[in-house]
Design an enzyme around this catalytic site. Structure first.
Site, PDB file in Angstrom:
ATOM      1  N   THR A   1      71.774  22.147  50.169  1.00  0.00           N
ATOM      2  CA  THR A   1      70.763  22.377  49.137  1.00  0.00           C
ATOM      3  C   THR A   1      69.829  21.161  49.690  1.00  0.00           C
ATOM      4  O   THR A   1      70.014  20.297  50.013  1.00  0.00           O
ATOM      5  CB  THR A   1      71.211  22.406  47.901  1.00  0.00           C
ATOM      6  OG1 THR A   1      70.432  22.142  47.019  1.00  0.00           O
ATOM      7  CG2 THR A   1      72.319  21.200  47.723  1.00  0.00           C
ATOM      8  N   ASP A   2      68.464  21.591  49.387  1.00  0.00           N
ATOM      9  CA  ASP A   2      67.585  20.664  49.220  1.00  0.00           C
ATOM     10  C   ASP A   2      67.684  19.430  48.323  1.00  0.00           C
ATOM     11  O   ASP A   2      67.201  18.371  48.345  1.00  0.00           O
ATOM     12  CB  ASP A   2      66.026  21.060  48.870  1.00  0.00           C
ATOM     13  CG  ASP A   2      66.009  21.900  47.657  1.00  0.00           C
ATOM     14  OD1 ASP A   2      66.805  21.908  46.855  1.00  0.00           O
ATOM     15  OD2 ASP A   2      64.819  22.157  47.339  1.00  0.00           O
ATOM     16  N   GLU A   3      68.705  19.775  47.217  1.00  0.00           N
ATOM     17  CA  GLU A   3      69.027  18.498  45.987  1.00  0.00           C
ATOM     18  C   GLU A   3      69.387  17.636  46.590  1.00  0.00           C
ATOM     19  O   GLU A   3      69.412  16.396  45.975  1.00  0.00           O
ATOM     20  CB  GLU A   3      69.824  19.377  44.855  1.00  0.00           C
ATOM     21  CG  GLU A   3      69.002  20.585  44.511  1.00  0.00           C
ATOM     22  CD  GLU A   3      69.703  21.042  43.143  1.00  0.00           C
ATOM     23  OE1 GLU A   3      69.952  20.222  42.361  1.00  0.00           O
ATOM     24  OE2 GLU A   3      69.454  22.398  42.806  1.00  0.00           O
TER      25      GLU A   3
ATOM     26  N   TYR B   1      76.405  17.416  40.825  1.00  0.00           N
ATOM     27  CA  TYR B   1      76.243  18.553  41.792  1.00  0.00           C
ATOM     28  C   TYR B   1      75.499  18.037  43.160  1.00  0.00           C
ATOM     29  O   TYR B   1      76.070  18.081  44.122  1.00  0.00           O
ATOM     30  CB  TYR B   1      75.518  19.698  41.198  1.00  0.00           C
ATOM     31  CG  TYR B   1      74.905  20.439  41.859  1.00  0.00           C
ATOM     32  CD1 TYR B   1      75.853  21.492  42.971  1.00  0.00           C
ATOM     33  CD2 TYR B   1      73.691  20.940  42.492  1.00  0.00           C
ATOM     34  CE1 TYR B   1      75.608  22.379  43.750  1.00  0.00           C
ATOM     35  CE2 TYR B   1      73.206  21.863  43.593  1.00  0.00           C
ATOM     36  CZ  TYR B   1      74.160  22.286  44.273  1.00  0.00           C
ATOM     37  OH  TYR B   1      73.761  23.380  45.095  1.00  0.00           O
TER      38      TYR B   1
ATOM     39  N   LYS C   1      77.309  17.794  46.912  1.00  0.00           N
ATOM     40  CA  LYS C   1      76.817  18.508  48.004  1.00  0.00           C
ATOM     41  C   LYS C   1      76.293  17.500  49.260  1.00  0.00           C
ATOM     42  O   LYS C   1      76.444  17.715  50.273  1.00  0.00           O
ATOM     43  CB  LYS C   1      75.620  19.302  47.873  1.00  0.00           C
ATOM     44  CG  LYS C   1      75.651  20.469  46.764  1.00  0.00           C
ATOM     45  CD  LYS C   1      76.696  21.461  47.399  1.00  0.00           C
ATOM     46  CE  LYS C   1      76.172  22.502  48.367  1.00  0.00           C
ATOM     47  NZ  LYS C   1      77.176  23.592  48.878  1.00  0.00           N
TER      48      LYS C   1
END
Ligand code: NAD
Ligand code: TYD
Length: 339
Positions: A124-126, A150, A154
């Site tokens: 994810t870009d997060e 979260y 990741k």
């Protein structure tokens, strides 16, 4: 090609399996999913009789089970399985580390043991953290600076995948996508929650000032990008996936209300999420230039398709909401007040 898709009963995984089997009917897919609150076999009910598809209920942390499945001649693993919701990671981070980090490691151990040809980690870009309004979008070279349990989980798994690729020659590739929307999204994320709440004349809880920005992609465009990476991606590389649609949460909320002809009095500003990332924006230059992928669905088309889908599939989301969602939200709001 024989593919192990993990987390295929969730939102993106189920869209991916349907897309791949319609494009490559001779491919075989095994879907390994634990069926957490987010996993739903109804998402793939149309494939139940498809001979190219098999479902196995199980945990990606279960080494024996994973070894057994990968040992059946799997060529490729695509790891969608994850705990995926930031809000949930605020009150129960442990399961995020278990599934997202240790689960990924378990899959990689089996992948090495059985010498699979490709391991695609769906990230994810997060992992890049938050951008200021005047900063350029993240690239694959950006630092990983995470703010929620979260995104931290990741980022941990991305680093572990990189380490397995470098140390043990695992043929791994990482994709990092922006926020997805579309059919079969569990009604806890912004767009799916707000469409279903608005259809039920329920409040739309906007965190803080509502001016937080996300970069949005229609789920099928994400699935197509993963297909490009699977077939053309280079081992050891990271590919960002985005269609460069930056919107504030309030812009999206008003679009949903206008489409459904619902009043803006449904909007309720609530206490902000702690450590709320202000802006995500992602450059997808690399996948566009190197692999030739392009997004095909505009934000307006995608939102229309999505809203129509939720209107037509009220049974699906009402069942999902009555099972899990209320239970969770009651707990969640109590907890949020304490944060
Ligand atoms: P989701 O929550 O809808 O689905 C996750 C699936 O994984 C569920 O079917 C669940 O049952 C399964 N699962 C969870 N723990 C498991 C375990 N231990 N073993 C086996 N299965 C397990 O998530 P999603 O939105 O479809 O996201 C899929 C992947 O894409 C995730 O890795 C997520 O981090 C990533 N991603 C999501 C977005 C987004 O906007 N939703 C954006 C970028 C990346
Ligand atoms: P979300 O869909 O949870 O995705 P993420 O936080 O992983 O990007 O949230 C998208 C944005 O919408 C984020 O800025 C938080 C905000 N949001 C609300 O304002 N209210 C809500 O009820 C939810 C779920 C999200």
């Amino acid at each position: 090609m024989k593919i192990l898709v993990t987390g295929g009963a969730g939102f993106i995984g189920s869209n991916f399996i349907r897309y791949i089997l319609s494009k490559y009917p001779d491919y075989k897919i095994i879907n390994l999913d634990k069926l957490t609150y987010a996993g739903n076999l109804e998402n793939l009910a149309d494939l139940e009789k498809n001979k190219s598809y098999r479902f196995v209920k199980g945990d990606i942390c279960d080494q024996k089970l994973v070894d057994q499945i990968v040992g059946e001649g799997i060529d490729v693993i695509i790891n969608f399985a994850a705990e995926s919701h930031v809000d949930r990671s605020l009150y129960d981070p442990k399961v995020f580390m278990q599934t997202n980090v240790l689960g990924t490691q378990t899959l990689m151990e089996s992948a090495l043991k059985h010498k699979i040809k490709r391991f695609v980690q769906i990230s994810t870009d997060e992992v890049y953290g938050s951008l200021k309004e005047d900063e350029s979008p993240f690239t694959e070279e950006s630092f990983l600076i995470t703010n929620s349990p979260y995104s931290a989980s990741k980022a941990c798994s991305d680093l572990l995948v990189r380490a397995y690729q470098r140390t043990f020659d695992l043929p791994a590739i990482i994709t990092r996508c922006c926020n997805n929307y579309g059919p079969y999204q569990f009604p806890e994320k912004l767009i799916s929650l707000f469409i279903t709440n608005a259809l039920d004349d329920q409040e739309l809880p906007i965190y803080g000032d509502g001016l937080y920005i996300r970069d949005w992609i229609y789920v099928e465009d994400h699935c197509k990008a993963v297909d490009f990476v699977l077939h053309k991606g280079e081992v050891g590389e990271i590919y960002n996936i985005s269609s460069n649609v930056e919107k504030t949460n309030l812009e999206i909320t008003h679009l949903i209300l206008d489409c459904l002809k619902k009043p803006s009095s449904l909007i309720k500003h609530v206490k902000d999420r702690p450590a709320h990332d202000r802006r995500y924006a992602l450059s997808a230059e690399k996948i566009r230039k190197k692999l030739g992928w392009e997004p095909e669905v505009s934000f307006e088309q995608g939102m229309k398709l999505t809203i129509d889908w939720y209107i037509k599939n009220k049974d699906w989301w009402q069942k999902v909401k009555s099972k899990e969602y209320l239970k969770y939200y009651e707990r969640h709001y109590i907890r949020r007040e304490k944060l």
